[in-house]
Design a protein around this motif. Structure first.
Motif, PDB file in Angstrom:
ATOM      1  N   VAL A 195       0.844  -1.220   0.000  1.00  0.00           N
ATOM      2  CA  VAL A 195       0.000   0.000   0.000  1.00  0.00           C
ATOM      3  C   VAL A 195       0.868   1.254   0.000  1.00  0.00           C
ATOM      4  O   VAL A 195       0.601   2.223  -0.710  1.00  0.00           O
ATOM      5  N   VAL A 196       1.943   1.243   0.796  1.00  0.00           N
ATOM      6  CA  VAL A 196       2.852   2.408   0.864  1.00  0.00           C
ATOM      7  C   VAL A 196       3.482   2.664  -0.496  1.00  0.00           C
ATOM      8  O   VAL A 196       3.584   3.815  -0.944  1.00  0.00           O
ATOM      9  N   ARG A 197       3.877   1.575  -1.192  1.00  0.00           N
ATOM     10  CA  ARG A 197       4.511   1.752  -2.494  1.00  0.00           C
ATOM     11  C   ARG A 197       3.504   2.238  -3.526  1.00  0.00           C
ATOM     12  O   ARG A 197       3.840   3.049  -4.386  1.00  0.00           O
ATOM     13  N   GLN A 198       2.288   1.710  -3.428  1.00  0.00           N
ATOM     14  CA  GLN A 198       1.258   2.144  -4.366  1.00  0.00           C
ATOM     15  C   GLN A 198       0.939   3.643  -4.194  1.00  0.00           C
ATOM     16  O   GLN A 198       0.706   4.350  -5.178  1.00  0.00           O
ATOM     17  N   GLU A 199       0.909   4.122  -2.971  1.00  0.00           N
ATOM     18  CA  GLU A 199       0.600   5.531  -2.704  1.00  0.00           C
ATOM     19  C   GLU A 199       1.834   6.437  -2.836  1.00  0.00           C
ATOM     20  O   GLU A 199       1.727   7.642  -2.661  1.00  0.00           O
ATOM     21  N   ARG A 200       2.970   5.812  -3.153  1.00  0.00           N
ATOM     22  CA  ARG A 200       4.212   6.587  -3.319  1.00  0.00           C
ATOM     23  C   ARG A 200       4.505   7.483  -2.094  1.00  0.00           C
ATOM     24  O   ARG A 200       4.792   8.668  -2.221  1.00  0.00           O
ATOM     25  N   ILE A 201       4.381   6.879  -0.935  1.00  0.00           N
ATOM     26  CA  ILE A 201       4.732   7.597   0.302  1.00  0.00           C
ATOM     27  C   ILE A 201       6.237   7.808   0.318  1.00  0.00           C
ATOM     28  O   ILE A 201       6.999   6.845   0.091  1.00  0.00           O
ATOM     29  N   PRO A 202       6.726   9.049   0.543  1.00  0.00           N
ATOM     30  CA  PRO A 202       8.176   9.317   0.501  1.00  0.00           C
ATOM     31  C   PRO A 202       8.950   8.450   1.483  1.00  0.00           C
ATOM     32  O   PRO A 202       8.427   8.044   2.531  1.00  0.00           O
ATOM     33  N   TYR A 203      10.195   8.202   1.135  1.00  0.00           N
ATOM     34  CA  TYR A 203      11.034   7.313   1.949  1.00  0.00           C
ATOM     35  C   TYR A 203      11.324   7.889   3.323  1.00  0.00           C
ATOM     36  O   TYR A 203      11.603   7.147   4.275  1.00  0.00           O
ATOM     37  N   TYR A 204      11.322   9.201   3.434  1.00  0.00           N
ATOM     38  CA  TYR A 204      11.692   9.811   4.720  1.00  0.00           C
ATOM     39  C   TYR A 204      10.543   9.817   5.724  1.00  0.00           C
ATOM     40  O   TYR A 204      10.703  10.255   6.861  1.00  0.00           O
ATOM     41  N   ILE A 205       9.359   9.344   5.283  1.00  0.00           N
ATOM     42  CA  ILE A 205       8.224   9.247   6.202  1.00  0.00           C
ATOM     43  C   ILE A 205       8.278   7.893   6.884  1.00  0.00           C
ATOM     44  O   ILE A 205       8.223   6.835   6.226  1.00  0.00           O
ATOM     45  N   SER A 206       8.389   7.895   8.190  1.00  0.00           N
ATOM     46  CA  SER A 206       8.326   6.642   8.961  1.00  0.00           C
ATOM     47  C   SER A 206       6.879   6.396   9.361  1.00  0.00           C
ATOM     48  O   SER A 206       6.150   7.343   9.693  1.00  0.00           O
ATOM     49  N   TYR A 207       6.470   5.104   9.360  1.00  0.00           N
ATOM     50  CA  TYR A 207       5.077   4.793   9.720  1.00  0.00           C
ATOM     51  C   TYR A 207       5.054   3.549  10.597  1.00  0.00           C
ATOM     52  O   TYR A 207       5.931   2.684  10.536  1.00  0.00           O
ATOM     53  N   THR A 208       4.023   3.487  11.391  1.00  0.00           N
ATOM     54  CA  THR A 208       3.779   2.320  12.250  1.00  0.00           C
ATOM     55  C   THR A 208       2.283   2.066  12.296  1.00  0.00           C
ATOM     56  O   THR A 208       1.500   2.991  12.600  1.00  0.00           O
ATOM     57  N   LEU A 209       1.858   0.831  11.986  1.00  0.00           N
ATOM     58  CA  LEU A 209       0.454   0.452  12.047  1.00  0.00           C
ATOM     59  C   LEU A 209       0.266  -0.451  13.265  1.00  0.00           C
ATOM     60  O   LEU A 209       0.985  -1.431  13.428  1.00  0.00           O
ATOM     61  N   TYR A 210      -0.663  -0.095  14.124  1.00  0.00           N
ATOM     62  CA  TYR A 210      -0.894  -0.929  15.309  1.00  0.00           C
ATOM     63  C   TYR A 210      -2.392  -1.048  15.570  1.00  0.00           C
ATOM     64  O   TYR A 210      -3.208  -0.274  15.085  1.00  0.00           O
ATOM     65  N   TYR A 211      -2.702  -2.082  16.378  1.00  0.00           N
ATOM     66  CA  TYR A 211      -4.077  -2.461  16.667  1.00  0.00           C
ATOM     67  C   TYR A 211      -4.256  -2.505  18.183  1.00  0.00           C
ATOM     68  O   TYR A 211      -3.417  -3.044  18.894  1.00  0.00           O
ATOM     69  N   LYS A 212      -5.359  -1.881  18.654  1.00  0.00           N
ATOM     70  CA  LYS A 212      -5.614  -1.835  20.088  1.00  0.00           C
ATOM     71  C   LYS A 212      -6.654  -2.913  20.442  1.00  0.00           C
ATOM     72  O   LYS A 212      -7.729  -2.977  19.839  1.00  0.00           O
ATOM     73  N   TYR A 213      -6.243  -3.724  21.413  1.00  0.00           N
ATOM     74  CA  TYR A 213      -7.160  -4.762  21.876  1.00  0.00           C
ATOM     75  C   TYR A 213      -7.013  -4.872  23.394  1.00  0.00           C
ATOM     76  O   TYR A 213      -5.928  -5.194  23.888  1.00  0.00           O
ATOM     77  N   GLU A 214      -8.143  -4.596  24.075  1.00  0.00           N
ATOM     78  CA  GLU A 214      -8.193  -4.649  25.535  1.00  0.00           C
ATOM     79  C   GLU A 214      -7.078  -3.809  26.174  1.00  0.00           C
ATOM     80  O   GLU A 214      -6.396  -4.232  27.100  1.00  0.00           O
ATOM     81  N   GLY A 215      -6.886  -2.598  25.578  1.00  0.00           N
ATOM     82  CA  GLY A 215      -5.921  -1.658  26.151  1.00  0.00           C
ATOM     83  C   GLY A 215      -4.480  -1.928  25.782  1.00  0.00           C
ATOM     84  O   GLY A 215      -3.585  -1.193  26.230  1.00  0.00           O
ATOM     85  N   ILE A 216      -4.236  -2.974  24.991  1.00  0.00           N
ATOM     86  CA  ILE A 216      -2.862  -3.303  24.586  1.00  0.00           C
ATOM     87  C   ILE A 216      -2.710  -3.000  23.115  1.00  0.00           C
ATOM     88  O   ILE A 216      -3.593  -3.325  22.299  1.00  0.00           O
ATOM     89  N   CYS A 217      -1.570  -2.339  22.767  1.00  0.00           N
ATOM     90  CA  CYS A 217      -1.271  -2.008  21.370  1.00  0.00           C
ATOM     91  C   CYS A 217      -0.434  -3.126  20.752  1.00  0.00           C
ATOM     92  O   CYS A 217       0.634  -3.472  21.275  1.00  0.00           O
TER      93      CYS A 217
END
Length: 493
Positions: A108-130
């Protein structure tokens, strides 16, 4: 005995050292230039930092929104939900699930051509834990969520083994997941340049400051050159060359006005000095004759007067007369000196006619043969000091009586508009060449006649000074000798 330390002596020497105005102006100008450059550098740096931060915030926001929008599609959300369930519940397949989620988010990041200098983190919250599902920089911590789509700056010293953590980050929801994107501020060359920009500008401005200091010193020295000329000329002026004047420039500015003011001052000093010289000479001349008479009669008494009653009586009478004349001269000189130093007297509104009537009645007790005429309205008033006004009028009336054939005829007249007092007589009058000098000290128009009347030549000078103390002016008018004299006193109020 008090001993001064070496430091205090140096300090005293520094304060006693002459520091020219041109150097002071140049120093102030140089310091002002330095302060201006420094403030300008910091202001420019602050503006550029704010502009760069705003630009990075906009860039981070736009890319984060694009990434979150792509990750919010149903297909991606369903796949991420399936993988996140495995991560939360299946510890056996957790690594395979994490690898799949990393690959999915990476595509998805490559398809959207997100610049290399942008750092990203995807996380999921479940019962208060990431739970971390994907990241291109796993060393970044999960930070507090941002609000209202506004990026936040985060700094932590010595976060890495070789440096600090300095990022601009933003946390946005993407379906049931969260995306934390960030930009590393430390590695940005523009931000590094902005950090040293004030130092660079100040360093580059040092030659400019030196040039401005020298230019200001030369300009100030040239500008203040007339002041040095004024100082040199003022030092050269003494009692022997009071006619020396400061050279005037054909430039209409404050220094030219200063030179004109000094020249006017020197002219007044020269006039006062010449007047004092003349006054001293006149006093010496006035006292020389009575002193010679006194010495002559004292010598006569010492030789023959003791045994000759006739010589004794004549000499004593002469000694008494001359002594009284000298006493009157000295008293008039003292009165004139006090009048010239007198401050503004107390002024009141007075009714004029009763004051003039009383003055005439008092004068008739001394000289009953004088014929007075009074022309003044009953309602006439004058803003003045009555005591000083009476003193002036007595001097003028006495002068008119002394220089008129007996019986003297004197008219006192008040003119309401402009307010003037006129003392007119039918006396000997004044020659045209003497009119402008009669108010000078010890000036007499006719030596033999003044000698007979006992005048010292100070009465009119005293009257003029007293009139000036009242804020008025006095002027003499006469059509010539034998045609009488009019003394005109004009009041400003």
């Amino acid at each position: 005995m008090i001993k001064f330390s070496k430091k205090s002596k140096i300090k005293k020497h520094f304060y006693n050292r002459r520091f020219s105005i041109s150097s002071q102006i140049a120093l102030i100008f140089g310091i002002s230039t330095f302060v201006f450059v420094a403030c300008f550098s910091f202001c420019i740096t602050a503006i550029l930092r704010s502009s760069v931060l705003h630009q990075k915030s906009e860039d981070l926001l736009n890319n984060s929104v694009r990434l979150c929008t792509s990750l919010s599609s149903p297909e991606v959300q369903n796949e991420l939900k399936r993988l996140s369930d495995i991560v939360v519940t299946d510890s056996v397949n957790i690594y395979r699930a994490l690898q799949n989620s990393y690959d999915l988010v990476g595509r998805v990041v490559r398809q959207e051509r997100i610049p290399y200098y942008i750092s990203y983190t995807l996380y999921y919250k479940y019962e208060g834990i990431c739970y971390l599902l994907a990241s291109n920089d796993p060393y970044l911590p999960l930070l507090q969520q941002t609000e209202n789509f506004v990026p936040r700056r985060y700094y932590e010293k010595a976060y890495y083994a070789d440096g600090d953590l300095n990022i601009l980050y933003l946390t946005l929801p993407s379906g049931i997941f969260y995306v934390q994107s960030s930009v590393n501020m430390d590695t940005d060359s523009i931000d590094k340049m902005l950090s040293i920009l004030p130092i660079i500008m100040i360093a580059l401005s040092l030659p400019l400051i030196a040039v401005s200091f020298l230019s200001a010193r030369l300009f100030a020295a040239r500008l203040l050159h007339p002041v040095a000329e004024i100082t040199r000329t003022a030092k050269e002026i003494s009692a022997s060359n009071l006619d020396r004047r400061i050279a005037q420039r054909d430039v209409h500015d404050e220094l030219q006005e200063l030179g004109t003011t000094f020249n006017d001052l020197f002219a007044r000093l020269q006039a006062d000095f010449e007047r004092e010289k003349r006054f001293t000479s006149d006093v010496s001349h006035e006292l020389r004759t009575p002193l010679a008479v006194l010495l002559g009669h004292l010598d006569l008494l010492r030789r023959w007067g003791k045994s000759d009653p006739k010589i004794l009586d004549s000499s004593l009478e002469t000694l008494y007369t001359e002594t009284k004349s000298m006493q009157a001269l000295i008293e008039n000189l003292l009165l004139l000196s006090r009048s010239e130093r007198q401050n503004q007297p107390e002024m009141l509104i007075i009714r004029l006619k009763p004051l003039l009537k009383k003055l005439i009645d008092d004068q008739l007790l001394i000289a009953p043969e004088v014929q007075f005429t009074l022309e003044c309205e009953e309602s006439a008033t004058l803003f003045t000091n009555s005591d000083i006004l009476v003193q002036i009028l007595r001097i003028l009336i006495t002068n008119s009586i002394a220089y008129s054939e007996k019986p003297a005829k004197i008219c006192i007249k008040f003119v309401p508009n402009p307010k003037q007092l006129l003392i007119c007589d039918k006396g000997f009058g004044i020659d045209a060449k003497d009119i402008e000098h009669i108010f000078d000290r010890l000036y007499r128009t006719d030596e033999s006649r003044n000698k007979n009347t006992g005048g010292s030549g100070l009465g009119l000078a005293i009257a003029k000074t007293l009139v000036q103390n009242l804020g008025g002016t006095i002027k003499a008018q006469s059509e010539g000798t034998g045609k009488g004299t009019t003394m005109k006193i004009t009041f400003d109020k």
